[in-house]
Design an enzyme around this catalytic site. Sequence first.
Site, PDB file in Angstrom:
ATOM      1  N   LYS A 163       0.846  -1.207   0.000  1.00  0.00           N
ATOM      2  CA  LYS A 163       0.000   0.000   0.000  1.00  0.00           C
ATOM      3  C   LYS A 163       0.880   1.255   0.000  1.00  0.00           C
ATOM      4  CE  LYS A 163      -0.412  -0.333   5.050  1.00  0.00           C
ATOM      5  NZ  LYS A 163      -1.284  -0.835   6.135  1.00  0.00           N
TER       6      LYS A 163
ATOM      7  N   ARG B 191     -10.972   0.019  14.959  1.00  0.00           N
ATOM      8  CA  ARG B 191     -10.797   0.924  13.840  1.00  0.00           C
ATOM      9  C   ARG B 191     -11.705   0.424  12.727  1.00  0.00           C
ATOM     10  NH1 ARG B 191      -4.906   1.529  11.083  1.00  0.00           N
ATOM     11  NH2 ARG B 191      -5.567  -0.490  10.290  1.00  0.00           N
TER      12      ARG B 191
ATOM     13  N   TYR C 162      15.261  31.452   4.291  1.00  0.00           N
ATOM     14  CA  TYR C 162      14.093  32.112   4.880  1.00  0.00           C
ATOM     15  C   TYR C 162      14.242  32.264   6.387  1.00  0.00           C
ATOM     16  CZ  TYR C 162      11.432  31.228   0.570  1.00  0.00           C
ATOM     17  OH  TYR C 162      10.976  31.205  -0.714  1.00  0.00           O
TER      18      TYR C 162
ATOM     19  N   MET D  73      10.910  24.610   0.226  1.00  0.00           N
ATOM     20  CA  MET D  73      10.079  23.636  -0.472  1.00  0.00           C
ATOM     21  C   MET D  73      10.913  22.746  -1.397  1.00  0.00           C
ATOM     22  SD  MET D  73       6.855  24.254  -3.019  1.00  0.00           S
ATOM     23  CE  MET D  73       5.858  25.156  -1.849  1.00  0.00           C
TER      24      MET D  73
HETATM   25  C1  LIG Z   1      -0.559  -1.817   6.810  1.00  0.00           C
HETATM   26  C2  LIG Z   1      -1.144  -3.083   7.283  1.00  0.00           C
HETATM   27  C3  LIG Z   1      -0.331  -4.209   7.493  1.00  0.00           C
HETATM   28  C4  LIG Z   1       1.176  -4.173   7.404  1.00  0.00           C
HETATM   29  O1  LIG Z   1       1.716  -3.542   8.547  1.00  0.00           O
HETATM   30  P1  LIG Z   1       3.296  -3.482   8.772  1.00  0.00           P
HETATM   31  O2  LIG Z   1       3.444  -3.004  10.157  1.00  0.00           O
HETATM   32  O3  LIG Z   1       3.823  -2.512   7.773  1.00  0.00           O
HETATM   33  O4  LIG Z   1       3.826  -4.849   8.538  1.00  0.00           O
HETATM   34  C5  LIG Z   1      -0.960  -5.394   7.817  1.00  0.00           C
HETATM   35  N1  LIG Z   1      -2.304  -5.459   7.952  1.00  0.00           N
HETATM   36  C6  LIG Z   1      -3.102  -4.388   7.772  1.00  0.00           C
HETATM   37  C7  LIG Z   1      -4.581  -4.547   7.951  1.00  0.00           C
HETATM   38  C8  LIG Z   1      -2.562  -3.169   7.445  1.00  0.00           C
HETATM   39  O5  LIG Z   1      -3.359  -2.112   7.282  1.00  0.00           O
END
Ligand SMILES: *Cc1c(COP(=O)(O)O)cnc(C)c1O
Length: 405
Positions: free
Chosen positions: A38, A138, A267, A315
């Site tokens: 992700k 969550r 700056y 930036m």
């Molecule tokens: C992001 C995520 C992971 C991976 O987590 P890490 O700590 O990066 O290994 C696993 N399960 C879910 C549901 C996640 O959102």
Amino acid sequence: MADQRATRAIVDLDAFQSNVRRVLASLRPGCRLMAVVKANAYGHGAAMIARSAVQAGAAQLAVATVAEGLRLRTVGIEVPILVLSPIDFPEIGSALRGGLSLTVADDPVMDRVEAEACRLRLPGPAPVHVKIDTGMRRYGAMPEAAIALAVRVAASPELALEGVFTHFAAADEIEEGFTSEQATRFDRSVEELAARGIRPPQLHAANSAATLRSRRYDYDLVRVGIALYGLPPSPDIPLLSGMRPVLSVRSRVARIIDLAPGDTVGYGRTYRAEMFEQAALVPLGYADGYPRSLSGLGWVALGGRPAPVRGRISMDQTVIGVPAGVQVQPGHEVVVVGEAAGAPGLVDLAGMVGTIPYEMATGIAPRVPRHYVRASEVVAVEDLSGLHEADAGLFAAGSDPSQDM
Ligand SMILES: *Cc1c(COP(=O)(O)O)cnc(C)c1O
């Protein structure tokens, strides 16, 4: 190749694949790896990382959003891809057409997935994972509701119950009590499903931290993200021996700045030279993901020596002090991130600015080209114009892979 920008992230695919294999080798026999890619593979670039993960033995991938999953399909990824986060109704159709597996945790979403699956006349039932909330509070259904959902999926001709999973809230802390309690709650739900004759093909719970700490949480597969990138999930949970960071950030000196006593830099004039000294301009700023809060605090490696950030990070540009005894010219290599080259790592930088390596890595901006290196050769570059692969003949004359090493 379009982008010859001096500032670039070097992604070491050999290090990444070696991390993948190291994790795979540690798992309980039969337990598979879902590589979490992700957020653009934690800033490393999803296309090349996803391919490398599959090539190194990851059986499946996980993303947070539908668009992330569909992008992987467009670059030729065929393994199962699970969308971990809540999905928006309008995205369900394209997700199913793209063959993505969806996480479901309530009836309205399930209704919609079922209706879309029916409407689209997919070649097979839509793959669904039911998420159980065992304590994270969550995303996920509370155990009883989750069981009802799983029963419903199992009974629907439009849906396939591919998996049931949960997520740990505190697996990266020394104290393991709550993680073990969450696993026990998960086990109880699994038993109740079994009592109703349902054994989902894939049970999964572990993130990196749980995977690194114990085989107790393996189940059918583990969802590992941060550790594959060679970054520990927390200071308390070390990586396995031999695992190493995958990404470094480099740039080149754009210009030498001669400071006289009383001159101020940047700056807000927060740095004032006390004597004649040299500084150097680096074409990298907070818009590249180099946090402004490192102003007057961060340092890079220049000529193998630490070179402090002078004044405020802007930036797009940062000024560094040239260490005594170092001779620099415009074009001189600057290592911004990379322990192996004597610069701070993402873990160090996260510590300096009070965040976690996850945020540092995902904060590296898309405008920083990713140079993918294998056996010391740049094999691909991904920049704002897309992914360019060396074997596709897309490298322009003049690109010099040796400058990346
Ligand atoms: C992001 C995520 C992971 C991976 O987590 P890490 O700590 O990066 O290994 C696993 N399960 C879910 C549901 C996640 O959102």
